[in-house]
Design an enzyme around this catalytic site. Sequence first.
Site, short mmCIF file in Angstrom:
data_model
loop_
_atom_site.label_atom_id
_atom_site.label_comp_id
_atom_site.label_asym_id
_atom_site.label_seq_id
_atom_site.Cartn_x
_atom_site.Cartn_y
_atom_site.Cartn_z
N ASN A 233 3.90 -12.44 38.21
CA ASN A 233 4.42 -12.56 36.84
C ASN A 233 5.77 -13.27 36.74
OD1 ASN A 233 5.47 -10.28 38.13
ND2 ASN A 233 5.99 -9.34 36.18
N GLU B 50 7.67 -1.13 44.06
CA GLU B 50 7.97 -1.35 42.62
C GLU B 50 6.64 -1.63 41.94
OE1 GLU B 50 10.83 -0.91 41.34
OE2 GLU B 50 11.99 -0.80 43.19
N CYS C 31 6.86 -6.35 33.94
CA CYS C 31 6.65 -4.91 34.16
C CYS C 31 7.54 -4.08 33.23
CB CYS C 31 6.92 -4.57 35.61
SG CYS C 31 8.54 -5.13 36.16
N GLU D 41 15.65 -0.91 44.15
CA GLU D 41 16.17 -2.19 44.61
C GLU D 41 17.49 -2.45 43.89
OE1 GLU D 41 12.79 -4.76 43.59
OE2 GLU D 41 12.12 -4.62 45.66
P1 NDP Z 1 -1.18 -6.83 42.84
O1 NDP Z 1 -0.89 -5.45 43.25
O2 NDP Z 1 -2.57 -7.26 42.65
O3 NDP Z 1 -0.57 -7.88 43.88
C1 NDP Z 1 0.79 -7.91 44.26
C2 NDP Z 1 0.91 -8.60 45.59
O4 NDP Z 1 0.28 -7.79 46.58
C3 NDP Z 1 0.21 -9.96 45.65
O5 NDP Z 1 0.95 -10.81 46.48
C4 NDP Z 1 -1.12 -9.59 46.24
O6 NDP Z 1 -1.76 -10.68 46.84
C5 NDP Z 1 -0.71 -8.55 47.26
N1 NDP Z 1 -1.78 -7.65 47.68
C6 NDP Z 1 -2.95 -7.39 47.08
N2 NDP Z 1 -3.67 -6.49 47.81
C7 NDP Z 1 -2.94 -6.19 48.90
C8 NDP Z 1 -3.10 -5.32 50.03
N3 NDP Z 1 -4.21 -4.60 50.17
N4 NDP Z 1 -2.12 -5.26 50.95
C9 NDP Z 1 -1.00 -5.97 50.81
N5 NDP Z 1 -0.77 -6.82 49.78
C10 NDP Z 1 -1.72 -6.91 48.82
O7 NDP Z 1 -0.31 -7.08 41.54
P2 NDP Z 1 -0.29 -8.36 40.62
O8 NDP Z 1 0.01 -9.58 41.43
O9 NDP Z 1 -1.53 -8.32 39.79
O10 NDP Z 1 1.00 -8.09 39.73
C11 NDP Z 1 0.99 -7.37 38.57
C12 NDP Z 1 1.49 -5.97 38.81
O11 NDP Z 1 2.81 -5.99 39.32
C13 NDP Z 1 1.57 -5.17 37.54
O12 NDP Z 1 1.05 -3.88 37.74
C14 NDP Z 1 3.06 -5.08 37.28
O13 NDP Z 1 3.46 -3.97 36.52
C15 NDP Z 1 3.60 -5.03 38.65
N6 NDP Z 1 5.02 -5.40 38.64
C16 NDP Z 1 5.96 -4.43 38.89
C17 NDP Z 1 7.30 -4.73 38.83
C18 NDP Z 1 8.34 -3.70 39.13
O14 NDP Z 1 9.46 -4.07 39.44
N7 NDP Z 1 8.05 -2.41 39.07
C19 NDP Z 1 7.76 -6.09 38.49
C20 NDP Z 1 6.69 -7.01 38.27
C21 NDP Z 1 5.36 -6.67 38.35
P3 NDP Z 1 -2.85 -11.58 46.04
O15 NDP Z 1 -2.57 -11.50 44.61
O16 NDP Z 1 -2.63 -12.92 46.60
O17 NDP Z 1 -4.16 -11.00 46.40
#
Ligand code: NDP
Length: 485
Positions: A151, A249, A283, A461
Amino acid sequence: MSQLKLNHYIDGAYAAPLKNQYLDNVNPAKGEVYSQVASGTSEDVELAYKAASKAFPAWSTTPAEDKFKILNRIAELIDESNERFAEAESLDQGKPVWLAKNEMKRAAQNFRFFATGQMHFASESHAMEKGTINYTLRKPLGVVACISPWNLPLYLFSWKIAPALAAGNCVIAKPSEFTPYTANLLGEICTKAGLPAGVLNIVQGLGQHVGEALVTHEDIKAISFTGGTATGKRIASIAAPMFKKLSLELGGKNPNIVFDDCDLDKAIETSVKSSFLNQGEICLCGSRILVQKGIYERFKERFVEKVNALNVGPPKNKDSFLGAIVSEPHYKKVLGYIEMAKEEGGQLLTGGMSLHPKGHEKGFYIAPTVIEGLKAKARCNLEEIFGPVVSIMPFETEEEALTIANGADYGLACTIWTNHLERAHRMANKIQTGIVWINCWLLRDLRTPFGGTKSSGVGREGGWEALRFFTEPKNVCIQVNLNKP
Ligand code: NDP
């Protein structure tokens, strides 16, 4: 255009994936493939690990001032390439270019902040009776992994990498497969800034391959992860029994609570942003708007009027406030939630449909959507939609607002609009979130602890919290015989 290849950055140089496999990378504004991104495997991760562990002895003992110069130079170079980076980010993510430009400044700021922060990082000392003193050594952990979402791609990527490097660790980082471009460009900048080879390695690819390989790697000491709650749970279930340090996070379903004694103009103006900035894919967006009954109708009418005036369109258009949704699966997911909201008894006050701007008919655009009439416990009020969709509902008392706000599993952030001093403090005290904004939203001082409670994550963080996370404390207790000459 489809020839562009986004490779890994390992041991100070770009590297094709060992298995030579690539994934299509789509420009969501047009719904067209524009590049190929390396689809990494555990073999690529192993290569990155070797480079990182080789670089660790020298980097972990590099003087703070030298680290400052390199990290600060990275910040300067990102700033100098603001336009190029912003265009790449927007191409990958779908966000308006004007917004991406601001975010690139913040990515540079992350490096600048921790470049200076590590110069001031200090540990504690505790004197005891009889000539005894404790002091705390803080050592870098070793090789650590940083995994980030799509995002706010470079902003969140740098938010993790910068403190990890500043604290003296070597890093293997994985951006989201949907938004690899700016992470790829960062490699070039790190080399130019003089970051020694192997200190930062970027492995592109899928979470299930690269992400899992990082999480399960026996010698990677810590995982700093930002992403969805389900992924966070999976990572914790693997990494916790391995006794890795974990910072998670995760998602949010943030309440935006508007009391009838607030500055209504400011509350409405800011609520439009906190609902729809970055297509609602932040988020910290306030996706549940709770408005006190006395001003509910007035708020609703003026809010919807402003939402109707927002432009949705191609990210390159200067007047687009919302660009495209990041990917087709996410676009479908958001539209699915809108359908679910209707089935749950919600009424659309505006939006609720996909849009097809001229020349971008295959892009993933959704009109900003406001839904009324959902029960507090409706799925659409409890689950994270992470798109341009908000629900608005009335409440009568502080207690009722708190019950609704705290009724979700998430606990990331909250905004409270009130001019009643005691109420503001009372609410801030009782709300179950890691971050509380009063009469504002998204103001971020990088020194403050950032993170959520409940299903929104574990750990904090920012500022010293980040430098503490990326270091291992060791207490040394020493007694000096004060009586000897
Ligand atoms: P995901 O959880 O799908 O993915 C996040 C990252 O983790 C990506 O790089 C993804 O790779 C990777 N990933 C996926 N599966 C695994 C696994 N089994 N082991 C290790 N890494 C993995 O989230 P999104 O990318 O869809 O992001 C949106 C989410 O992030 C929302 O829920 C949002 O709220 C949250 N978010 C939280 C924030 C915070 O600070 N609390 C800030 C911003 C977002 P790939 O996508 O390449 O498969």
